[in-house]
Design an enzyme around this catalytic site. Structure first.
Site, short mmCIF file in Angstrom:
data_model
loop_
_atom_site.label_atom_id
_atom_site.label_comp_id
_atom_site.label_asym_id
_atom_site.label_seq_id
_atom_site.Cartn_x
_atom_site.Cartn_y
_atom_site.Cartn_z
N HIS A 68 26.74 151.21 -27.35
CA HIS A 68 27.27 150.82 -28.65
C HIS A 68 26.11 150.42 -29.55
O HIS A 68 25.81 149.23 -29.72
CB HIS A 68 28.26 149.66 -28.48
N GLU A 121 29.99 154.34 -28.80
CA GLU A 121 30.86 153.53 -29.64
C GLU A 121 30.13 153.11 -30.91
O GLU A 121 28.91 152.96 -30.90
CB GLU A 121 31.30 152.26 -28.90
N HIS A 144 36.80 145.34 -23.24
CA HIS A 144 36.36 144.07 -23.81
C HIS A 144 36.85 142.92 -22.95
O HIS A 144 38.03 142.61 -22.92
CB HIS A 144 36.82 143.86 -25.26
#
Length: 237
Positions: free
Chosen positions: A43, A70, A190
């Site tokens: 990410h 991401e 997450h």
């Protein structure tokens, strides 16, 4: 079996804190795949405080499982993804100063914007997922914008589960069921951990992939990365 994609941002954070190239992000990506991970997630953020854009290019040649990138689809991010052509791009509405992801997309409010971006990625044979809070209208909105998958933002579940509130799973199960009805692939991520992953998996019909970084790396400090990856794989069977 639900696939495990290891988010390696924390390895880049550790490297950047000292300078140099230790630990080596590329070698770590190779290793987690050898240990059994079925994907690698990164990410990158505009300030490159952990994963750098160059890392994304360097990893392209070594990720032979699923490569998931991401990020917030700013122009620089879109350009990078189109050049690398990973297995999957996950769109996340991060503010530039966010420490970590903290909200999902409003797929209704941003319908036009997201539709255009998703069409471009799909025309380049890149599977596209959108990061969502667990609400049915956002799942339905994801179908309308042409997404291939959704990734449910699981922080709220993880927090409540740690307090003993298993009912926090209900909206996630409902969204999973709706995604199946709409023929949307389902991912999640997450704050998922060894403590909660099996319960989440068992109550998420059709769960295809989880992306886990912070907890997995933290657990590995005590248990070892090879061991922890295989612990996750066993819980995801």
């Amino acid at each position: 079996m639900t696939k495990l994609s290891v988010n390696i941002n924390k390895i880049a954070t550790l490297r950047n804190s000292r300078g140099g190239n230790t630990p080596n992000v590329v070698q770590f990506a190779k290793d987690v795949q050898e240990f059994g991970a079925q994907g690698v997630t990164i990410h990158p953020r505009p300030d490159e405080r952990h994963i750098r854009y160059q890392d994304a290019y360097d990893l392209k040649s070594v990720v032979y499982t699923e490569y998931n990138i991401e990020g917030n689809p700013i122009p620089e991010f879109i350009d990078m993804v189109l050049k690398i052509k990973p297995t999957q791009v996950t769109l996340v509405p991060d503010a530039e100063d966010a420490i970590t992801s903290n909200a999902g997309w409003d797929t209704l409010k941003h319908k036009g914007f997201l539709t255009e971006i998703i069409q471009e990625f799909k025309q380049n044979d890149i599977r596209t997922s959108v990061f969502l809070d667990p609400t049915l209208k956002q799942v339905e909105g994801s179908k309308a914008i042409g997404a291939d998958r959704i990734e449910l933002y699981t922080e709220a579940f993880a927090h409540q589960f740690s307090l003993g509130n298993k009912n926090a799973m209900i909206p996630y199960t409902e969204c999973a069921e709706r995604a199946l009805q709409l023929d949307l692939g389902l991912n999640a991520g997450h704050d998922l951990s060894l403590e909660n992953i099996q319960f989440f998996k068992e109550n998420s019909p059709g769960l295809l992939e989880v992306s886990i970084g912070h907890a997995l790396i933290s657990e590995s400090l005590y248990l070892g990365i090879d061991n922890v990856i295989n612990m996750y794989l066993n819980k995801l069977k």
